[in-house]
Write a protein that holds these residues in place. Structure first.
Motif, PDB file in Angstrom:
ATOM      1  N   ASN A   1       4.732 -26.575  21.667  1.00 26.97           N
ATOM      2  CA  ASN A   1       4.852 -25.036  20.482  1.00 26.97           C
ATOM      3  C   ASN A   1       3.177 -25.045  20.182  1.00 26.97           C
ATOM      4  N   PHE A   2       2.612 -26.147  20.255  1.00 26.58           N
ATOM      5  CA  PHE A   2       1.342 -25.888  19.689  1.00 26.58           C
ATOM      6  C   PHE A   2       0.140 -25.650  20.709  1.00 26.58           C
ATOM      7  N   PHE A   3       0.577 -25.402  21.964  1.00 22.88           N
ATOM      8  CA  PHE A   3      -0.291 -25.201  22.985  1.00 22.88           C
ATOM      9  C   PHE A   3      -1.029 -23.756  23.015  1.00 22.88           C
ATOM     10  N   GLU A   4      -0.438 -22.829  22.483  1.00 22.25           N
ATOM     11  CA  GLU A   4      -0.848 -21.553  22.377  1.00 22.25           C
ATOM     12  C   GLU A   4      -2.408 -21.444  21.615  1.00 22.25           C
ATOM     13  N   ASN A   5      -2.324 -22.009  20.405  1.00 19.51           N
ATOM     14  CA  ASN A   5      -3.483 -22.135  19.661  1.00 19.51           C
ATOM     15  C   ASN A   5      -4.454 -23.305  20.048  1.00 19.51           C
ATOM     16  N   TRP A   6      -3.892 -24.345  20.463  1.00 19.24           N
ATOM     17  CA  TRP A   6      -4.513 -25.603  20.929  1.00 19.24           C
ATOM     18  C   TRP A   6      -5.464 -25.054  22.127  1.00 19.24           C
ATOM     19  N   CYS A   7      -4.985 -24.253  23.033  1.00 20.13           N
ATOM     20  CA  CYS A   7      -5.683 -24.082  24.265  1.00 20.13           C
ATOM     21  C   CYS A   7      -7.031 -23.129  23.873  1.00 20.13           C
TER      22      CYS A   7
ATOM     23  N   ASP B   1     -13.378 -22.804  12.332  1.00 13.51           N
ATOM     24  CA  ASP B   1     -12.322 -23.783  12.489  1.00 13.51           C
ATOM     25  C   ASP B   1     -11.032 -23.297  12.399  1.00 13.51           C
ATOM     26  N   TYR B   2     -10.754 -22.290  13.563  1.00 18.11           N
ATOM     27  CA  TYR B   2      -9.442 -21.580  13.305  1.00 18.11           C
ATOM     28  C   TYR B   2      -8.173 -22.409  13.445  1.00 18.11           C
ATOM     29  N   ASN B   3      -8.323 -23.399  13.889  1.00 23.39           N
ATOM     30  CA  ASN B   3      -7.052 -24.396  13.889  1.00 23.39           C
ATOM     31  C   ASN B   3      -7.205 -25.440  13.073  1.00 23.39           C
ATOM     32  N   ARG B   4      -7.800 -25.331  11.970  1.00 20.46           N
ATOM     33  CA  ARG B   4      -8.024 -26.421  10.724  1.00 20.46           C
ATOM     34  C   ARG B   4      -6.400 -26.707  10.379  1.00 20.46           C
ATOM     35  N   HIS B   5      -5.675 -25.764  10.264  1.00 22.82           N
ATOM     36  CA  HIS B   5      -4.304 -26.066   9.671  1.00 22.82           C
ATOM     37  C   HIS B   5      -2.942 -25.841  10.580  1.00 22.82           C
ATOM     38  N   HIS B   6      -3.493 -26.084  11.893  1.00 23.89           N
ATOM     39  CA  HIS B   6      -2.624 -25.956  13.068  1.00 23.89           C
ATOM     40  C   HIS B   6      -1.957 -27.183  13.397  1.00 23.89           C
ATOM     41  N   PHE B   7      -2.594 -28.162  13.453  1.00 28.48           N
ATOM     42  CA  PHE B   7      -2.040 -29.571  14.000  1.00 28.48           C
ATOM     43  C   PHE B   7      -1.494 -30.145  12.786  1.00 28.48           C
ATOM     44  N   VAL B   8      -0.556 -29.732  12.103  1.00 29.94           N
ATOM     45  CA  VAL B   8       0.520 -30.090  11.153  1.00 29.94           C
ATOM     46  C   VAL B   8       1.936 -30.386  11.752  1.00 29.94           C
ATOM     47  N   ARG B   9       2.444 -31.544  11.675  1.00 29.35           N
ATOM     48  CA  ARG B   9       3.844 -31.675  12.076  1.00 29.35           C
ATOM     49  C   ARG B   9       4.757 -31.442  11.163  1.00 29.35           C
TER      50      ARG B   9
ATOM     51  N   LYS C   1     -12.237 -25.413  30.887  1.00 27.74           N
ATOM     52  CA  LYS C   1     -11.511 -24.122  31.265  1.00 27.74           C
ATOM     53  C   LYS C   1     -10.098 -24.597  31.827  1.00 27.74           C
ATOM     54  N   ILE C   2      -9.894 -25.589  32.819  1.00 31.99           N
ATOM     55  CA  ILE C   2      -8.833 -25.799  33.431  1.00 31.99           C
ATOM     56  C   ILE C   2      -7.723 -26.203  32.413  1.00 31.99           C
ATOM     57  N   GLY C   3      -8.194 -27.013  31.491  1.00 34.22           N
ATOM     58  CA  GLY C   3      -7.448 -27.277  29.974  1.00 34.22           C
ATOM     59  C   GLY C   3      -6.656 -26.213  29.641  1.00 34.22           C
ATOM     60  N   TYR C   4      -7.610 -25.342  29.270  1.00 35.57           N
ATOM     61  CA  TYR C   4      -7.050 -23.950  28.900  1.00 35.57           C
ATOM     62  C   TYR C   4      -5.911 -23.360  29.669  1.00 35.57           C
ATOM     63  N   TRP C   5      -6.060 -23.243  30.868  1.00 38.55           N
ATOM     64  CA  TRP C   5      -5.166 -22.566  31.754  1.00 38.55           C
ATOM     65  C   TRP C   5      -3.861 -23.333  31.892  1.00 38.55           C
ATOM     66  N   ARG C   6      -4.082 -24.838  31.897  1.00 39.62           N
ATOM     67  CA  ARG C   6      -2.816 -25.482  31.927  1.00 39.62           C
ATOM     68  C   ARG C   6      -2.237 -25.180  30.663  1.00 39.62           C
ATOM     69  N   TYR C   7      -2.581 -25.420  29.756  1.00 42.61           N
ATOM     70  CA  TYR C   7      -1.929 -25.302  28.219  1.00 42.61           C
ATOM     71  C   TYR C   7      -1.477 -24.006  28.177  1.00 42.61           C
TER      72      TYR C   7
END
Length: 358
Positions: free
Chosen positions: A202-208, A60-68, A176-182
């Motif tokens: 700013n969150f899209f790099e890890n999000w993708c 869960d590498y993005n566990r702490h990523h989605f914090v405003r 995969k298209i979501g990855y390339w879009r983000y």
């Protein structure tokens, strides 16, 4: 001071709650499938890859990523007029798509828990990610005093039944298209911060990377079920779903070109880049990919756009419904002809390149 309650706008269920967009061929869809067939799938031929993927999911590498953070502690009233409408529409569509994925993956994990635990765990962990994404997007809408009622969305949407192999094709390409879009949006705004409309990008790099890992999961599922990737039927279905997803994205996004222009893109260039890269990604698992460089590929999609514009004008007219339908028929037939012609373009065989380092 006493405030009077404002009457909800026509696109709100109640004050501050968006009425979900009307379902069309181009809106995000909700799916269900044959759970019994899915439960019987043997993953042993690819179990090592599954185990490695599940280890990544569990980490869960993005566990702490989605914090405003502090960048959200401001008013966004400066985003107004048409930019505001386009951005809210982007948030709504994105939230709906992520929530659709959550519902499908969650139901699969529940139905398969006792019958195919390896597959069930993968779907459970992906549903965690999709729920996180949907929640983050819905929270972003609150910065514009709006939200989506996800409970209402669950009950109000119609569900499309897809056989498991169709779920695999469609969701693999979509992830995969979501990855390339983000990642494309992230890199554009990293290079041109003056076009940074709102902090969510700013969150899209890890999000993708969540999207990419989900795509890899469906890649592994299909490799464990050789019938999905071998034979004439598999080739035809891969071709169909690639064209369906690419055409849907292109027609949706060009209709909303103002949003991408706000981010500094030429929308058509953005579409071509995402389609080309997704097509190449698909070639690592699919036996064929589309010839997106064929001279007729984009002109035929452009003709579909023109047809849709004319259909929209007819829909907005005051003519009786029967008259509208008759007037629309030539454009429906034209769209079908364009897409069939694209489907019949000779695809690119990728089987000879499978297993090679690229």
């Amino acid at each position: 001071m006493v405030n009077t309650l404002k009457k909800p706008a026509s696109d709100e269920l109640r004050p501050g709650t968006l009425n979900p967009s009307k379902e069309t061929l181009l809106t995000p869809r909700f799916y269900t499938t044959d759970f019994d067939e899915m439960a019987k799938m043997d993953l042993s031929v690819n179990e090592e890859e599954f185990s490695a993927l599940l280890e990544e999911f569990r980490a869960d590498y993005n566990r702490h990523h989605f914090v405003r953070g502090e960048s959200f502690n401001q008013s966004f009233d400066h985003i107004d007029g048409e930019p505001r409408r386009l951005f809210i529409e982007f948030l709504e569509r994105s939230c709906t798509a992520e929530f659709s994925g959550f519902l499908l993956y969650k139901e699969l994990s529940r139905k398969l828990k006792d019958r195919n635990p390896l597959l069930a765990e993968g779907f459970a962990l992906m549903s965690r990610d999709e729920a996180r994404h949907a929640g983050f997007l819905n929270k972003a809408m609150s910065d514009f005093n709006l939200s989506l009622d996800l409970g209402f969305l669950t009950k109000s949407r119609s569900y499309t039944f897809f056989k498991p192999k169709f779920i695999f094709y469609a969701t693999y390409i979509s992830e995969k298209i979501g990855y390339w879009r983000y990642i494309t949006i992230y890199r554009q705004l990293e290079a041109h911060p003056e076009n940074q409309l709102y902090p969510i990008f700013n969150f899209f790099e890890n999000w993708c990377q969540d999207e990419n890992r989900h795509g890899d999961f469906f890649d592994a599922v299909m490799r464990a079920q050789p019938y999905t990737l071998t034979g004439i039927r598999a080739r035809l279905w891969c071709r169909f779903f690639l064209l369906s997803v690419f055409a849907t994205m292109y027609l949706n996004d060009i209709q909303r070109t103002g949003f991408y222009e706000m981010l500094g893109f030429n929308t058509r260039d953005f579409e071509r880049e995402v389609i080309n890269k997704t097509n190449r990604s698909a070639g690592k698992v699919f036996p064929i990919v589309l010839d997106v460089d064929h001279p007729s590929f984009y002109p035929r999609l452009e003709q579909c756009l023109l047809n849709n514009e004319k259909i929209g004008v007819i829909s907005a007219s005051n003519a009786p419904s029967a008259v509208k339908l008759i007037k629309k028929l030539p454009y429906y037939f034209s769209n079908a002809a364009q897409l069939i012609s694209l489907y019949l373009v000779k695809p690119i065989n990728m089987e000879s390149s499978h297993g090679k380092v690229r």
